[in-house]
Design an enzyme around this catalytic site. Structure first.
Site, PDB file in Angstrom:
ATOM      1  N   GLU A 210     -15.381   0.069  25.106  1.00  0.00           N
ATOM      2  CA  GLU A 210     -14.642   0.160  26.377  1.00  0.00           C
ATOM      3  C   GLU A 210     -14.102   1.584  26.448  1.00  0.00           C
ATOM      4  O   GLU A 210     -13.092   1.901  25.816  1.00  0.00           O
ATOM      5  CB  GLU A 210     -13.501  -0.865  26.395  1.00  0.00           C
ATOM      6  CG  GLU A 210     -13.972  -2.318  26.376  1.00  0.00           C
ATOM      7  CD  GLU A 210     -14.505  -2.786  27.734  1.00  0.00           C
ATOM      8  OE1 GLU A 210     -14.185  -2.159  28.761  1.00  0.00           O
ATOM      9  OE2 GLU A 210     -15.250  -3.783  27.764  1.00  0.00           O
ATOM     10  N   CYS A 244      -7.174   3.796  32.031  1.00  0.00           N
ATOM     11  CA  CYS A 244      -8.606   4.153  31.947  1.00  0.00           C
ATOM     12  C   CYS A 244      -9.299   4.036  33.299  1.00  0.00           C
ATOM     13  O   CYS A 244     -10.223   4.784  33.581  1.00  0.00           O
ATOM     14  CB  CYS A 244      -9.302   3.281  30.918  1.00  0.00           C
ATOM     15  SG  CYS A 244      -9.142   1.529  31.280  1.00  0.00           S
TER      16      CYS A 244
HETATM   17  P1  NAD Z   1      -8.901   7.523  21.128  1.00  0.00           P
HETATM   18  O1  NAD Z   1     -10.379   7.377  21.231  1.00  0.00           O
HETATM   19  O2  NAD Z   1      -8.342   8.832  20.725  1.00  0.00           O
HETATM   20  O3  NAD Z   1      -8.310   6.458  20.084  1.00  0.00           O
HETATM   21  C1  NAD Z   1      -8.609   5.084  20.127  1.00  0.00           C
HETATM   22  C2  NAD Z   1      -8.528   4.506  18.732  1.00  0.00           C
HETATM   23  O4  NAD Z   1      -9.495   5.155  17.915  1.00  0.00           O
HETATM   24  C3  NAD Z   1      -7.177   4.680  18.046  1.00  0.00           C
HETATM   25  O5  NAD Z   1      -6.832   3.461  17.411  1.00  0.00           O
HETATM   26  C4  NAD Z   1      -7.429   5.783  17.036  1.00  0.00           C
HETATM   27  O6  NAD Z   1      -6.688   5.620  15.862  1.00  0.00           O
HETATM   28  C5  NAD Z   1      -8.905   5.651  16.726  1.00  0.00           C
HETATM   29  N1  NAD Z   1      -9.515   6.949  16.407  1.00  0.00           N
HETATM   30  C6  NAD Z   1      -9.155   8.170  16.909  1.00  0.00           C
HETATM   31  N2  NAD Z   1      -9.949   9.143  16.393  1.00  0.00           N
HETATM   32  C7  NAD Z   1     -10.827   8.512  15.567  1.00  0.00           C
HETATM   33  C8  NAD Z   1     -11.904   8.977  14.759  1.00  0.00           C
HETATM   34  N3  NAD Z   1     -12.222  10.277  14.671  1.00  0.00           N
HETATM   35  N4  NAD Z   1     -12.596   8.069  14.040  1.00  0.00           N
HETATM   36  C9  NAD Z   1     -12.293   6.750  14.104  1.00  0.00           C
HETATM   37  N5  NAD Z   1     -11.276   6.266  14.844  1.00  0.00           N
HETATM   38  C10 NAD Z   1     -10.553   7.126  15.584  1.00  0.00           C
HETATM   39  O7  NAD Z   1      -8.348   7.046  22.534  1.00  0.00           O
HETATM   40  P2  NAD Z   1      -6.859   7.053  23.041  1.00  0.00           P
HETATM   41  O8  NAD Z   1      -6.436   8.484  23.233  1.00  0.00           O
HETATM   42  O9  NAD Z   1      -6.021   6.172  22.205  1.00  0.00           O
HETATM   43  O10 NAD Z   1      -7.013   6.341  24.458  1.00  0.00           O
HETATM   44  C11 NAD Z   1      -7.364   7.009  25.608  1.00  0.00           C
HETATM   45  C12 NAD Z   1      -8.818   6.830  25.973  1.00  0.00           C
HETATM   46  O11 NAD Z   1      -9.154   5.470  25.975  1.00  0.00           O
HETATM   47  C13 NAD Z   1      -9.140   7.332  27.355  1.00  0.00           C
HETATM   48  O12 NAD Z   1     -10.366   8.006  27.316  1.00  0.00           O
HETATM   49  C14 NAD Z   1      -9.281   6.068  28.171  1.00  0.00           C
HETATM   50  O13 NAD Z   1     -10.081   6.184  29.312  1.00  0.00           O
HETATM   51  C15 NAD Z   1      -9.835   5.128  27.177  1.00  0.00           C
HETATM   52  N6  NAD Z   1      -9.506   3.758  27.531  1.00  0.00           N
HETATM   53  C16 NAD Z   1     -10.485   2.918  27.933  1.00  0.00           C
HETATM   54  C17 NAD Z   1     -10.170   1.636  28.312  1.00  0.00           C
HETATM   55  C18 NAD Z   1     -11.207   0.656  28.778  1.00  0.00           C
HETATM   56  O14 NAD Z   1     -10.878  -0.523  28.860  1.00  0.00           O
HETATM   57  N7  NAD Z   1     -12.423   1.061  29.092  1.00  0.00           N
HETATM   58  C19 NAD Z   1      -8.858   1.202  28.264  1.00  0.00           C
HETATM   59  C20 NAD Z   1      -7.882   2.081  27.843  1.00  0.00           C
HETATM   60  C21 NAD Z   1      -8.218   3.363  27.465  1.00  0.00           C
END
Ligand code: NAD
Length: 456
Positions: A210, A244
């Site tokens: 997602e 998002c």
């Molecule tokens: P992110 O990708 O930075 O982090 C998400 C999760 O991934 C966190 O739990 C984090 O600890 C983990 N993570 C971060 N870097 C990692 C790595 N290198 N390796 C493995 N795991 C890692 O996202 P965010 O900043 O927390 O959230 C914002 C993003 O999420 C935006 O792009 C938004 O559009 C998207 N989002 C999508 C939805 C959806 O339903 N489609 C909903 C909410 C947010």
């Protein structure tokens, strides 16, 4: 303290005990989750205030209430979803009956982001439980108070061998991604989505991703501008744009632009007051890095609404930037903040051509009274989902699977789609022993002739 590997292996053993599979067990666990959320509502609301300055109204509507709705829906339909589905049988399979069995994947990993840190962690869990899985949850390290409350709730109601919460940052997440889970459900950014998919490929683990992207709000000259302005401002500035599916940018037909922008300014004042930075209910930007990232966008184009910010509160006013070009930095990546850039068009073909040049959006919103225009946009552009004449609300229906396409994600969930996201569909043919069709065997004399008739 067990290691991550041990937690996953213990869950696997527990899963194979079969305890998580009966409908009665699943129902009981869903009820426990609902009761626990109810009992902890105060702490959840406080944690959301602490981490993101979410108002109680937003916390309840977008993080708590939405989970009750999902749990109720899953409990109501659980037995029906679990039942093997009888499907048709072709003539070649005369005498047989065909079924689809929904089988839990087994042990699943659910990784959540920080923007809706409570609901985006627990909403997929509802699907995992309903489908009969064990689960490991990894909440976001950027919202530590909420992650703590999630850990408390889960520990209070579930044993670690069934549902475990593992808190931590990137390193913990990467260690989790090395484990041989049976399913990974990830919500977060496109870049980390790629890392997750790559890690999953090592064990060929099915994934639901997602992700995000740049979701347009398109307004044509036939639109009801008053309602469009209100609904776009609401969709964009809820949670200070950190949603998002928020409209990322506004794409408006040139001849109605001036009037629409005037109405958007009025809507912002109506919702957040004349001095939004003094409004205690405005969500904050999650941290200083994101605040700095967003501040840089403020010198793109021409600021026509808002533009002020307060570093000590990590807040940026609802802001609208006019005279934006596709080449401006703000159009390069998902904004994820309370800044709305405005592009304009003369003819709808420009919109179609330009949106097609970019990755497929997670959401798209079209404001138009023209049925032809509505059909044209739905038909010509690919995007996860969206609304005609509104924003965001498609996400809140249990009857509509929610997810992206292409770079905005893979797979979907909510309602039955959540159950399906955590289930393997096992196809089963039940053969009769009352007779045996001989022509399939190589020794049968007219076998080829009959095959040619049946399989032409
Ligand atoms: P992110 O990708 O930075 O982090 C998400 C999760 O991934 C966190 O739990 C984090 O600890 C983990 N993570 C971060 N870097 C990692 C790595 N290198 N390796 C493995 N795991 C890692 O996202 P965010 O900043 O927390 O959230 C914002 C993003 O999420 C935006 O792009 C938004 O559009 C998207 N989002 C999508 C939805 C959806 O339903 N489609 C909903 C909410 C947010």
């Amino acid at each position: 303290m067990p290691t991550i590997h041990e937690i996953v292996e213990n869950q696997r053993l527990y899963y194979y005990s079969g305890e998580t599979k009966p409908a009665s067990f699943r129902r009981e666990q869903l009820q426990k989750l609902k009761t626990a959320i109810k009992n902890h509502e105060r702490e959840i609301i406080q944690a959301l205030k602490q981490d993101l300055n979410k108002s109680e109204f937003e916390a309840y509507s977008t993080e708590i209430g939405i989970l009750y709705k999902e749990i109720n829906f899953a409990m109501k339909h659980l037995e029906k979803w679990m039942r093997p589905e009888r499907v048709k049988t072709p003539l070649t399979h005369l005498g047989t009956k065909s079924y689809l069995y929904s089988e839990p994947y087994g042990v699943s990993l659910i990784i959540a982001p920080w923007n809706y840190p409570f609901s985006l962690q627990l909403s997929p869990l509802i699907g995992a439980i309903a489908a009969g899985n064990c689960a490991v949850l990894k909440p976001s390290e950027l919202t530590p108070s909420v992650s703590g409350v999630i850990a408390d709730i889960i520990q209070e109601i579930y044993e670690e061998k069934y549902v475990a919460v593992i808190q931590g940052g990137v390193e913990v997440s990467q260690e989790l991604l090395q484990q041989a889970f049976d399913k990974i459900f990830f919500t977060g950014s496109v870049n980390v989505g790629k890392i997750v998919m790559e890690a999953a490929s090592k064990h060929l683990i099915p994934v639901t991703l997602e992700l995000g992207g740049k979701s347009p709000a398109i307004v044509d000259e036939t639109a009801d501008l008053q309602l469009a302005a209100k609904r776009i401002a609401w969709g964009k500035f809820t949670n200070s744009g950190q949603t998002c599916i928020a409209p990322d940018y506004l794409y408006v037909q040139q001849n109605v632009k001036k009037e629409l922008l005037k109405k958007i300014a009025e809507s912002i004042t109506e919702m957040y007051g004349v001095e939004p930075l003094e409004n205690e209910d405005m969500a904050q930007i999650v941290n200083e890095n994101h605040f700095n990232r967003l501040k840089k966008y403020l010198n793109n184009g021409r600021t026509i609404i808002g533009g002020d910010s307060d570093r000590s509160l990590l807040q940026i006013e609802p802001t609208v930037l006019d005279d934006i070009d596709w080449k401006d930095p703000i159009m390069e990546e998902e904004i994820f903040g309370p800044i709305l850039p405005v592009l304009s068009f003369e003819h709808i073909d420009e919109v179609v051509n330009n949106v097609r040049k970019h990755p497929k959006p997670l959401a798209l919103y079209l404001f138009s009274e023209s049925k032809r225009q509505q059909d044209h946009i739905i038909d010509s552009l690919s995007f996860g989902g969206g609304c005609i004449n509104d924003t965001l609300i498609h996400v809140a229906s249990p009857y509509l699977p929610f997810g992206g396409v292409g770079q905005s994600g893979t797979g979907s969930y909510h309602g039955k789609a959540s159950f399906d996201a955590f289930s393997h569909k096992k196809s089963i043919v039940k053969q009769t022993n009352r007779f045996d069709i001989k022509f399939r065997y190589p020794s049968y004399k007219n076998g080829l002739k009959i095959m040619k008739k049946l399989l032409k």
